[in-house]
Design a protein around this motif. Structure first.
Motif, PDB file in Angstrom:
ATOM      1  N   ALA A  29      17.943  49.461  91.280  1.00 34.02           N
ATOM      2  CA  ALA A  29      16.872  49.178  92.250  1.00 34.02           C
ATOM      3  C   ALA A  29      16.988  50.126  93.441  1.00 34.02           C
ATOM      4  O   ALA A  29      15.980  50.622  93.955  1.00 34.02           O
ATOM      5  CB  ALA A  29      16.956  47.723  92.704  1.00 34.02           C
ATOM      6  N   ARG A  30      18.222  50.397  93.871  1.00 32.85           N
ATOM      7  CA  ARG A  30      18.410  51.316  95.014  1.00 32.85           C
ATOM      8  C   ARG A  30      18.084  52.760  94.628  1.00 32.85           C
ATOM      9  O   ARG A  30      17.450  53.487  95.390  1.00 32.85           O
ATOM     10  CB  ARG A  30      19.840  51.198  95.559  1.00 32.85           C
ATOM     11  CG  ARG A  30      20.032  49.967  96.449  1.00 32.85           C
ATOM     12  CD  ARG A  30      21.319  50.058  97.245  1.00 32.85           C
ATOM     13  NE  ARG A  30      22.492  49.918  96.398  1.00 32.85           N
ATOM     14  CZ  ARG A  30      23.017  48.753  96.022  1.00 32.85           C
ATOM     15  NH1 ARG A  30      22.469  47.620  96.436  1.00 32.85           N
ATOM     16  NH2 ARG A  30      24.083  48.704  95.259  1.00 32.85           N
ATOM     17  N   TYR A  31      18.507  53.177  93.423  1.00 38.62           N
ATOM     18  CA  TYR A  31      18.162  54.530  92.952  1.00 38.62           C
ATOM     19  C   TYR A  31      16.640  54.699  92.907  1.00 38.62           C
ATOM     20  O   TYR A  31      16.092  55.708  93.334  1.00 38.62           O
ATOM     21  CB  TYR A  31      18.727  54.789  91.544  1.00 38.62           C
ATOM     22  CG  TYR A  31      20.217  55.013  91.475  1.00 38.62           C
ATOM     23  CD1 TYR A  31      20.898  55.671  92.506  1.00 38.62           C
ATOM     24  CD2 TYR A  31      20.949  54.582  90.368  1.00 38.62           C
ATOM     25  CE1 TYR A  31      22.266  55.872  92.430  1.00 38.62           C
ATOM     26  CE2 TYR A  31      22.323  54.790  90.288  1.00 38.62           C
ATOM     27  CZ  TYR A  31      22.970  55.431  91.325  1.00 38.62           C
ATOM     28  OH  TYR A  31      24.320  55.636  91.246  1.00 38.62           O
TER      29      TYR A  31
ATOM     30  N   SER B 111      12.227  49.362  84.401  1.00 37.05           N
ATOM     31  CA  SER B 111      12.206  48.583  83.157  1.00 37.05           C
ATOM     32  C   SER B 111      13.564  48.611  82.465  1.00 37.05           C
ATOM     33  O   SER B 111      13.912  47.696  81.732  1.00 37.05           O
ATOM     34  CB  SER B 111      11.118  49.101  82.219  1.00 37.05           C
ATOM     35  OG  SER B 111      11.416  50.399  81.808  1.00 37.05           O
ATOM     36  N   MET B 112      14.338  49.673  82.734  1.00 34.63           N
ATOM     37  CA  MET B 112      15.673  49.770  82.125  1.00 34.63           C
ATOM     38  C   MET B 112      16.664  48.810  82.760  1.00 34.63           C
ATOM     39  O   MET B 112      17.449  48.178  82.070  1.00 34.63           O
ATOM     40  CB  MET B 112      16.211  51.194  82.266  1.00 34.63           C
ATOM     41  CG  MET B 112      15.743  52.138  81.189  1.00 34.63           C
ATOM     42  SD  MET B 112      16.114  53.832  81.635  1.00 34.63           S
ATOM     43  CE  MET B 112      17.875  53.779  81.881  1.00 34.63           C
ATOM     44  N   GLY B 113      16.627  48.708  84.082  1.00 41.48           N
ATOM     45  CA  GLY B 113      17.633  47.891  84.754  1.00 41.48           C
ATOM     46  C   GLY B 113      17.029  46.956  85.758  1.00 41.48           C
ATOM     47  O   GLY B 113      17.174  47.119  86.959  1.00 41.48           O
ATOM     48  N   ARG B 114      16.320  45.943  85.237  1.00 46.76           N
ATOM     49  CA  ARG B 114      15.574  45.058  86.119  1.00 46.76           C
ATOM     50  C   ARG B 114      16.473  44.305  87.094  1.00 46.76           C
ATOM     51  O   ARG B 114      16.142  44.125  88.254  1.00 46.76           O
ATOM     52  CB  ARG B 114      14.773  44.076  85.278  1.00 46.76           C
ATOM     53  CG  ARG B 114      13.907  43.182  86.095  1.00 46.76           C
ATOM     54  CD  ARG B 114      13.171  42.228  85.227  1.00 46.76           C
ATOM     55  NE  ARG B 114      12.281  42.923  84.317  1.00 46.76           N
ATOM     56  CZ  ARG B 114      11.857  42.427  83.177  1.00 46.76           C
ATOM     57  NH1 ARG B 114      12.275  41.254  82.788  1.00 46.76           N
ATOM     58  NH2 ARG B 114      11.040  43.082  82.403  1.00 46.76           N
ATOM     59  N   ASP B 115      17.623  43.828  86.598  1.00 47.39           N
ATOM     60  CA  ASP B 115      18.474  42.997  87.444  1.00 47.39           C
ATOM     61  C   ASP B 115      19.620  43.770  88.080  1.00 47.39           C
ATOM     62  O   ASP B 115      20.470  43.174  88.732  1.00 47.39           O
ATOM     63  CB  ASP B 115      19.041  41.839  86.616  1.00 47.39           C
ATOM     64  CG  ASP B 115      17.932  40.940  86.102  1.00 47.39           C
ATOM     65  OD1 ASP B 115      16.921  40.803  86.817  1.00 47.39           O
ATOM     66  OD2 ASP B 115      18.077  40.400  84.996  1.00 47.39           O
ATOM     67  N   ASP B 116      19.644  45.057  87.868  1.00 49.87           N
ATOM     68  CA  ASP B 116      20.748  45.858  88.391  1.00 49.87           C
ATOM     69  C   ASP B 116      20.411  46.345  89.806  1.00 49.87           C
ATOM     70  O   ASP B 116      19.504  47.164  89.990  1.00 49.87           O
ATOM     71  CB  ASP B 116      20.980  47.052  87.455  1.00 49.87           C
ATOM     72  CG  ASP B 116      22.237  47.819  87.813  1.00 49.87           C
ATOM     73  OD1 ASP B 116      22.704  47.664  88.970  1.00 49.87           O
ATOM     74  OD2 ASP B 116      22.745  48.566  86.965  1.00 49.87           O
ATOM     75  N   PRO B 117      21.134  45.857  90.829  1.00 49.41           N
ATOM     76  CA  PRO B 117      20.806  46.269  92.205  1.00 49.41           C
ATOM     77  C   PRO B 117      21.013  47.758  92.440  1.00 49.41           C
ATOM     78  O   PRO B 117      20.321  48.362  93.271  1.00 49.41           O
ATOM     79  CB  PRO B 117      21.751  45.422  93.072  1.00 49.41           C
ATOM     80  CG  PRO B 117      22.779  44.890  92.159  1.00 49.41           C
ATOM     81  CD  PRO B 117      22.224  44.880  90.782  1.00 49.41           C
ATOM     82  N   GLN B 118      21.951  48.353  91.709  1.00 47.42           N
ATOM     83  CA  GLN B 118      22.200  49.789  91.872  1.00 47.42           C
ATOM     84  C   GLN B 118      20.976  50.596  91.412  1.00 47.42           C
ATOM     85  O   GLN B 118      20.544  51.528  92.097  1.00 47.42           O
ATOM     86  CB  GLN B 118      23.439  50.174  91.030  1.00 47.42           C
ATOM     87  CG  GLN B 118      23.970  51.570  91.301  1.00 47.42           C
ATOM     88  CD  GLN B 118      24.535  51.702  92.711  1.00 47.42           C
ATOM     89  OE1 GLN B 118      25.005  50.723  93.285  1.00 47.42           O
ATOM     90  NE2 GLN B 118      24.451  52.894  93.280  1.00 47.42           N
TER      91      GLN B 118
END
Lengths: 54, 256
Positions: free
Chosen positions: B146-148, B137-144
């Motif tokens: 998503a990987r974490y 929810s914090m970084g929906r569009d952040d691919p990094q």
């Protein structure tokens, strides 16, 4: 503890399961309705008429 | 129509009525068919849904870990969506486990909670995947991010086998499901039948909720792509800013 009191715990356990499930389904329904509205909005901005809603 | 679309359409038609029918059958089996347990009385009936909620949570986290591993390997957004949907549905079932467990424990153990190994490991599992949802929810569009989150989903699954062996490994208070040191956990075959019907019901419920959540996430991603395309075509991002804001900021109410 009186075995009759156990019914209260049984009711509480199943009640909490149904409550959690209902809350989640309501949340999913709200998300889907919001997505439908945004889709209509996008379609109208792109020039097409919004699809008829059931 | 592609084969996966046909399967999805079939699932959309079959899963809701099948789940409702199975739930009615499970309630009948749990409350009317299965006999009272001799020592615990009616409160033992909590067990049928409690145990199967735990299994559904484990299945959800296993699906999430598998999809996350595939996402890390292949990088396809569909795997990420599946992982996210599976974690969310798994968390629903894990919450059911953590709520119904103490309600059963109060009359049987005389306490709502004890730091028994299985209970503690289950609480840790819930916390791991809660962190996953917070990350998403914090970084929906952040691919990094998503990987974490995908790495967390894979690592978090290691807790599941620990939960399963914890009763034998650390000799906790939590009863074993089908067998215990004192003998069989479910003495009556009607109890086993009720457990199996509830197991089937929870599997269907899990699949239905997973399908609904996955579809919501897929639609959200498609809208985001269409919005970007619309902004590109109009030559100005300003016209699409409202929708973009809604998509990113939770105007759609779609979080994690």
């Amino acid at each position: 503890m009186n075995p009759q009191d156990h019914f209260w715990f049984l009711f509480a356990a199943y009640g909490s399961i149904w409550l959690l499930l209902a809350l989640y389904l309501v949340r999913l329904g709200r998300h889907h309705r919001a997505l439908g509205r945004e889709l209509d909005d996008l379609k109208s901005r792109l020039g097409g008429p919004p699809p008829p809603r059931a | 129509m592609p084969i996966h679309s046909r399967i999805a359409a079939l699932a959309d038609r079959v899963l809701p009525p099948a789940t409702v029918l199975a739930m009615l059958a499970a309630l009948w089996a749990v409350f009317l068919y299965a006999p009272n347990e001799r020592m615990q009385g009616p409160v033992q009936r909590i067990f049928y849904f409690h145990v199967n909620a735990a299994w559904s949570a484990f299945i959800g986290f296993a699906v999430a870990a598998g999809a996350s591993a595939l996402f890390l390997w292949r990088g396809r957004a569909s795997y990420d969506r599946l992982a996210q949907a599976a974690v969310e549905v798994g968390m629903l079932f894990c919450t059911m486990v953590l709520v119904t467990g103490p309600i059963w424990a109060r009359p049987i153990w005389g306490t709502w909670w004890t730091w028994d190994p299985r209970l503690t490991m289950t609480m840790i599992l819930w916390t791991i995947y809660a962190v996953y949802l917070v990350l998403r929810s914090m970084g929906r569009d952040d691919p990094q991010i998503a990987r974490y989150a995908a790495v967390l989903a894979v690592v978090g699954l290691l807790d599941v086998p620990l939960i399963m062996v914890s009763v034998r490994l650390w000799r906790g208070m939590h009863p074993s499901v089908l067998a215990s040191r004192e003998g069989p956990g479910l003495a009556d075959p009607r109890m086993v039948m009720a457990l199996l019907v509830a197991f089937l019901t929870f599997d269907l419920l899990f699949l239905w909720l997973l399908r609904l959540r996955y579809e919501g996430l897929r639609l959200r991603d498609e809208l985001r792509d269409l919005d970007a395309l619309s902004a590109e075509r109009s030559g100005s991002a300003a016209g699409a800013s409202g929708l973009s804001e809604a998509l990113r900021g939770g105007g759609l109410g779609v979080h994690a």
